[in-house]
Write an enzyme that holds these catalytic residues in place. Structure first.
Site, PDB file in Angstrom:
ATOM      1  N   ASN A 147     -43.309 -84.094  34.073  1.00 54.30           N
ATOM      2  CA  ASN A 147     -43.392 -82.924  34.948  1.00 54.30           C
ATOM      3  C   ASN A 147     -44.197 -81.787  34.333  1.00 54.30           C
ATOM      4  OD1 ASN A 147     -42.111 -83.283  37.484  1.00 54.30           O
ATOM      5  ND2 ASN A 147     -40.160 -83.558  36.394  1.00 54.30           N
ATOM      6  N   CYS A 169     -42.932 -89.602  41.454  1.00 54.78           N
ATOM      7  CA  CYS A 169     -41.691 -88.825  41.284  1.00 54.78           C
ATOM      8  C   CYS A 169     -40.512 -89.637  41.797  1.00 54.78           C
ATOM      9  CB  CYS A 169     -41.817 -87.536  42.083  1.00 54.78           C
ATOM     10  SG  CYS A 169     -40.286 -86.605  42.250  1.00 54.78           S
ATOM     11  N   ASP A 170     -39.359 -89.440  41.171  1.00 44.92           N
ATOM     12  CA  ASP A 170     -38.194 -90.232  41.578  1.00 44.92           C
ATOM     13  C   ASP A 170     -37.296 -89.537  42.598  1.00 44.92           C
ATOM     14  OD1 ASP A 170     -36.997 -88.267  40.097  1.00 44.92           O
ATOM     15  OD2 ASP A 170     -35.753 -89.615  38.927  1.00 44.92           O
ATOM     16  N   TYR A 265     -36.031 -80.088  46.786  1.00 42.36           N
ATOM     17  CA  TYR A 265     -36.622 -78.977  46.038  1.00 42.36           C
ATOM     18  C   TYR A 265     -37.020 -77.794  46.923  1.00 42.36           C
ATOM     19  CZ  TYR A 265     -36.516 -81.209  41.510  1.00 42.36           C
ATOM     20  OH  TYR A 265     -36.086 -81.756  40.331  1.00 42.36           O
ATOM     21  N   ARG A 285     -29.641 -74.937  33.878  1.00 45.22           N
ATOM     22  CA  ARG A 285     -29.660 -76.412  33.883  1.00 45.22           C
ATOM     23  C   ARG A 285     -30.046 -76.960  32.500  1.00 45.22           C
ATOM     24  NH1 ARG A 285     -27.461 -81.008  35.209  1.00 45.22           N
ATOM     25  NH2 ARG A 285     -28.940 -82.723  35.193  1.00 45.22           N
TER      26      ARG A 285
HETATM   27  P1  NAD Z   1     -36.923 -84.950  26.520  1.00 45.50           P
HETATM   28  O1  NAD Z   1     -37.267 -83.611  25.965  1.00 45.50           O
HETATM   29  O2  NAD Z   1     -35.620 -85.555  26.213  1.00 45.50           O
HETATM   30  O3  NAD Z   1     -38.050 -85.978  26.076  1.00 45.50           O
HETATM   31  C1  NAD Z   1     -39.385 -85.718  26.069  1.00 45.50           C
HETATM   32  C2  NAD Z   1     -40.013 -86.269  24.790  1.00 45.50           C
HETATM   33  O4  NAD Z   1     -41.426 -86.009  24.872  1.00 45.50           O
HETATM   34  C3  NAD Z   1     -39.525 -85.622  23.503  1.00 45.50           C
HETATM   35  O5  NAD Z   1     -39.035 -86.600  22.620  1.00 45.50           O
HETATM   36  C4  NAD Z   1     -40.759 -84.938  22.941  1.00 45.50           C
HETATM   37  O6  NAD Z   1     -40.825 -84.941  21.542  1.00 45.50           O
HETATM   38  C5  NAD Z   1     -41.871 -85.756  23.563  1.00 45.50           C
HETATM   39  N1  NAD Z   1     -43.170 -85.096  23.591  1.00 45.50           N
HETATM   40  C6  NAD Z   1     -43.438 -83.814  23.881  1.00 45.50           C
HETATM   41  N2  NAD Z   1     -44.751 -83.583  23.818  1.00 45.50           N
HETATM   42  C7  NAD Z   1     -45.336 -84.741  23.473  1.00 45.50           C
HETATM   43  C8  NAD Z   1     -46.684 -85.139  23.250  1.00 45.50           C
HETATM   44  N3  NAD Z   1     -47.693 -84.264  23.391  1.00 45.50           N
HETATM   45  N4  NAD Z   1     -46.932 -86.420  22.898  1.00 45.50           N
HETATM   46  C9  NAD Z   1     -45.918 -87.295  22.760  1.00 45.50           C
HETATM   47  N5  NAD Z   1     -44.633 -86.979  22.972  1.00 45.50           N
HETATM   48  C10 NAD Z   1     -44.340 -85.718  23.315  1.00 45.50           C
HETATM   49  O7  NAD Z   1     -37.133 -84.801  28.110  1.00 45.50           O
HETATM   50  P2  NAD Z   1     -36.466 -85.570  29.330  1.00 45.50           P
HETATM   51  O8  NAD Z   1     -35.506 -84.665  29.997  1.00 45.50           O
HETATM   52  O9  NAD Z   1     -35.984 -86.883  28.910  1.00 45.50           O
HETATM   53  O10 NAD Z   1     -37.684 -85.698  30.326  1.00 45.50           O
HETATM   54  C11 NAD Z   1     -38.892 -86.326  30.005  1.00 45.50           C
HETATM   55  C12 NAD Z   1     -39.923 -86.063  31.079  1.00 45.50           C
HETATM   56  O11 NAD Z   1     -39.656 -86.817  32.253  1.00 45.50           O
HETATM   57  C13 NAD Z   1     -39.997 -84.618  31.551  1.00 45.50           C
HETATM   58  O12 NAD Z   1     -41.343 -84.274  31.792  1.00 45.50           O
HETATM   59  C14 NAD Z   1     -39.234 -84.632  32.843  1.00 45.50           C
HETATM   60  O13 NAD Z   1     -39.573 -83.532  33.637  1.00 45.50           O
HETATM   61  C15 NAD Z   1     -39.697 -85.937  33.371  1.00 45.50           C
HETATM   62  N6  NAD Z   1     -38.943 -86.536  34.479  1.00 45.50           N
HETATM   63  C16 NAD Z   1     -39.638 -86.785  35.601  1.00 45.50           C
HETATM   64  C17 NAD Z   1     -39.053 -87.374  36.669  1.00 45.50           C
HETATM   65  C18 NAD Z   1     -39.870 -87.582  37.912  1.00 45.50           C
HETATM   66  O14 NAD Z   1     -39.359 -87.812  38.944  1.00 45.50           O
HETATM   67  N7  NAD Z   1     -41.182 -87.441  37.879  1.00 45.50           N
HETATM   68  C19 NAD Z   1     -37.702 -87.759  36.588  1.00 45.50           C
HETATM   69  C20 NAD Z   1     -36.989 -87.501  35.425  1.00 45.50           C
HETATM   70  C21 NAD Z   1     -37.641 -86.884  34.361  1.00 45.50           C
HETATM   71  C1  G6P Z   2     -35.453 -85.157  39.667  1.00 43.04           C
HETATM   72  C2  G6P Z   2     -36.903 -84.849  39.777  1.00 43.04           C
HETATM   73  C3  G6P Z   2     -37.520 -84.864  38.426  1.00 43.04           C
HETATM   74  C4  G6P Z   2     -36.797 -83.905  37.495  1.00 43.04           C
HETATM   75  C5  G6P Z   2     -35.339 -84.245  37.439  1.00 43.04           C
HETATM   76  C6  G6P Z   2     -34.611 -83.146  36.695  1.00 43.04           C
HETATM   77  O1  G6P Z   2     -35.292 -86.490  39.277  1.00 43.04           O
HETATM   78  O2  G6P Z   2     -37.600 -85.712  40.604  1.00 43.04           O
HETATM   79  O3  G6P Z   2     -38.867 -84.535  38.544  1.00 43.04           O
HETATM   80  O4  G6P Z   2     -37.326 -83.985  36.193  1.00 43.04           O
HETATM   81  O5  G6P Z   2     -34.810 -84.315  38.724  1.00 43.04           O
HETATM   82  O6  G6P Z   2     -33.379 -83.595  36.331  1.00 43.04           O
HETATM   83  P1  G6P Z   2     -32.514 -82.879  35.220  1.00 43.04           P
HETATM   84  O7  G6P Z   2     -31.302 -83.704  35.217  1.00 43.04           O
HETATM   85  O8  G6P Z   2     -33.302 -82.963  33.944  1.00 43.04           O
HETATM   86  O9  G6P Z   2     -32.301 -81.483  35.668  1.00 43.04           O
HETATM   87 MN    MN Z   3     -39.819 -85.337  40.325  1.00 40.80          MN
END
Ligand code: NAD
Ligand code: G6P
Ligand code: MN
Length: 442
Positions: A147, A169-170, A265, A285
């Site tokens: 994100n 996106c999920d 959202y 959050r």
């Molecule tokens: P998190 O902080 O637990 O994990 C992210 C990891 O990325 C960390 O270990 C960090 O060290 C690493 N990182 C940061 N910058 C980096 C770089 N330049 N190169 C390599 N690694 C790097 O975060 P999380 O809550 O597990 O979420 C991970 C990502 O997934 C977030 O961007 C979140 O928004 C996204 N997400 C997206 C969806 C979706 O629907 N698109 C759903 C869930 C989570």
């Molecule tokens: C949804 C969205 C993701 C977002 C997540 C946040 O799955 O599609 O884009 O990263 O919610 O969840 P969290 O549990 O980290 O607030």
């Molecule tokens: Mn999303």
């Protein structure tokens, strides 16, 4: 059957174990020969990776497993990059959420000033991953769900337009599971949907079952009464109190336009006053996630490492994330599955900016995606989307040009920000907080 090699970028993510186990669970349709974790935080990744290594040895010794912080090692000989990085980690998410709240403005991971700030950090990180992929495995595809996906997608389109990256996106997946449950279907895959919008900013406007029966009336009835609450989906991700409130609040979002079904959202844009009133500026959050999901995942991983075995550990596949395997399979096996992707509009929403990155259904195959035309959209949605897409484009331009004014304009234009002066106060605090992560703005 061909076997695939995958690198998970963001190996230290709280979602990594769930996704890695899900990949194993789905290996009958998407066979894996190699999984690598890559992260730029060695210590954080090590805990997750060591636990997964033990799990893999016990449950899938045929899969070659490794982890590294070296880009060359990570990105060599791979077919897919599954990217979920969070530049700045939760420490910065907390600031994204708390700084706007200080000024009475919505503090959210991907919406409003928080999303803009996160976007300014993510762009460089994602571009770096694309460049590593293209240098070391030029035929690979990146499946990105880092994100804020809307801003990331706009940036990659502007800066790396020919790269093989798909943004997904999920949230719609979870909502569609809930809608299927409302009408007594087992899976969202038993529905045909039409959807338009931007990421975290869209609407379903047609939903049919596989016989062509219109499911909208029954779904609307449920949403009008309960929002998305009271419907079940497989995920264990969106279950805490704040999510339950979001699912319930969809009822009020729906009431504003009962001809469509809204993405959750939109709550932040339609009811920012409500959201701020129900936020605690001292505990957002990010705090909830750090205290629950993060603590729990790292505790489980540390226990596996200490015991030297994953047997009996509460280590679960994230079934909800199997949409990522659907996407990988679509490319690997040319399945032509219909999925919502974030892609350049290019006429799919007929009366909307052709250069905007929109979220729409696409047919996905080994040569990429084909858009499914959504036709003309109503004035209400069009007006909202034009404002929001301008915010996203100005943010990316601000990053590219190092422009203070463009970022100030982006924040001023965000629907959740009341004035240019509030935008400036938030921006100036954000610049201070993001030193070392943002390009210098002039
Ligand atoms: P998190 O902080 O637990 O994990 C992210 C990891 O990325 C960390 O270990 C960090 O060290 C690493 N990182 C940061 N910058 C980096 C770089 N330049 N190169 C390599 N690694 C790097 O975060 P999380 O809550 O597990 O979420 C991970 C990502 O997934 C977030 O961007 C979140 O928004 C996204 N997400 C997206 C969806 C979706 O629907 N698109 C759903 C869930 C989570
Ligand atoms: C949804 C969205 C993701 C977002 C997540 C946040 O799955 O599609 O884009 O990263 O919610 O969840 P969290 O549990 O980290 O607030
Ligand atoms: Mn999303």
């Amino acid at each position: 059957m061909k076997k695939y090699s995958i690198v998970v970028a963001g190996g230290g993510s709280t979602f990594t174990p769930g996704i890695a186990l899900m990949l194993l669970e789905q290996s009958h349709r998407f066979p894996i020969r190699k999984i690598k974790f890559y992260d730029n935080d060695e210590k954080r990744q090590e805990v997750i990776a060591k636990a997964c290594e033990i799990y893999f040895k016990e449950n899938a010794p045929e899969v070659e497993f490794s982890y590294t912080t070296d880009p060359k090692e990570a990105f060599t000989d791979i077919d897919f990059v599954m990217a979920h990085i969070r530049v700045g980690k939760y420490e910065m998410r907390e600031k994204d959420e708390k700084i706007p709240l200080k000024y009475g403005v919505v503090g959210q991971e991907t919406c409003g000033p928080g999303g803009i700030a996160y976007g300014m950090r993510s762009i460089g990180g994602i571009i770096e991953l694309i460049d590593y992929m293209e240098e070391y495995s030029p035929n690979a595809w990146m499946l990105n769900y880092s994100n804020p996906a809307a801003i990331v997608a706009e940036a990659t389109q502007r800066l790396r337009p020919d790269s093989k990256i798909l943004n997904i996106c999920d949230m719609p997946v979870d909502i569609e599971e809930k809608m299927a449950n409302m009408v007594g279907l087992k899976s969202r895959k038993e529905m045909d949907v039409q959807y338009y919008g931007l990421n975290h900013f869209g609407w379903w406007h047609k939903i049919y079952d596989k016989e062509g029966n219109d499911l909208m009336p029954e779904i609307k009835k449920h949403v009008a009464e309960n929002g998305f609450a009271g419907a079940i989906s497989e995920t264990n991700q969106h279950v805490e109190a704040s999510w339950v409130d979001t699912f319930r609040k969809a009822k009020d979002v729906f009431a504003v336009d009962p001809t469509t079904i809204p993405n959750t959202y939109l709550k932040y844009y339609f009811f920012p006053d409500y959201v701020v009133e129900h936020s605690n500026p001292e505990y957002t959050r990010a705090n909830e996630v750090m205290e629950h999901r993060e603590k729990n995942i790292f505790k489980v991983c540390n226990e596996i490492i200490e015991k030297g075995t994953a047997e009996g550990a509460p280590f679960e596949a994230d079934a909800h994330a199997s949409y990522i395997v659907d996407l990988a399979c679509a490319i690997a096996k040319n399945t032509k599955e219909k999925m919502l992707l974030i892609v350049p509009n290019d006429g799919a929403i007929v009366n909307f900016d052709s250069t905007a990155m929109v979220e729409i259904p696409c047919i996905v195959g080994s040569n990429g995606y084909e858009r499914i035309v959504q036709g003309e959209i109503p004035r209400f949605q069009k007006g909202l989307m034009e404002q929001q897409v301008a915010v996203e484009k100005l943010t990316v331009e601000a990053w590219i040009e190092g422009s203070y004014y463009k970022l100030w304009q982006a924040m001023t234009l965000s629907k959740v920000v009341p004035s240019a002066s509030v935008a400036k106060s938030i921006l100036d605090d954000m610049i201070e907080a993001n030193k070392g992560y943002w390009p210098e703005l002039k």
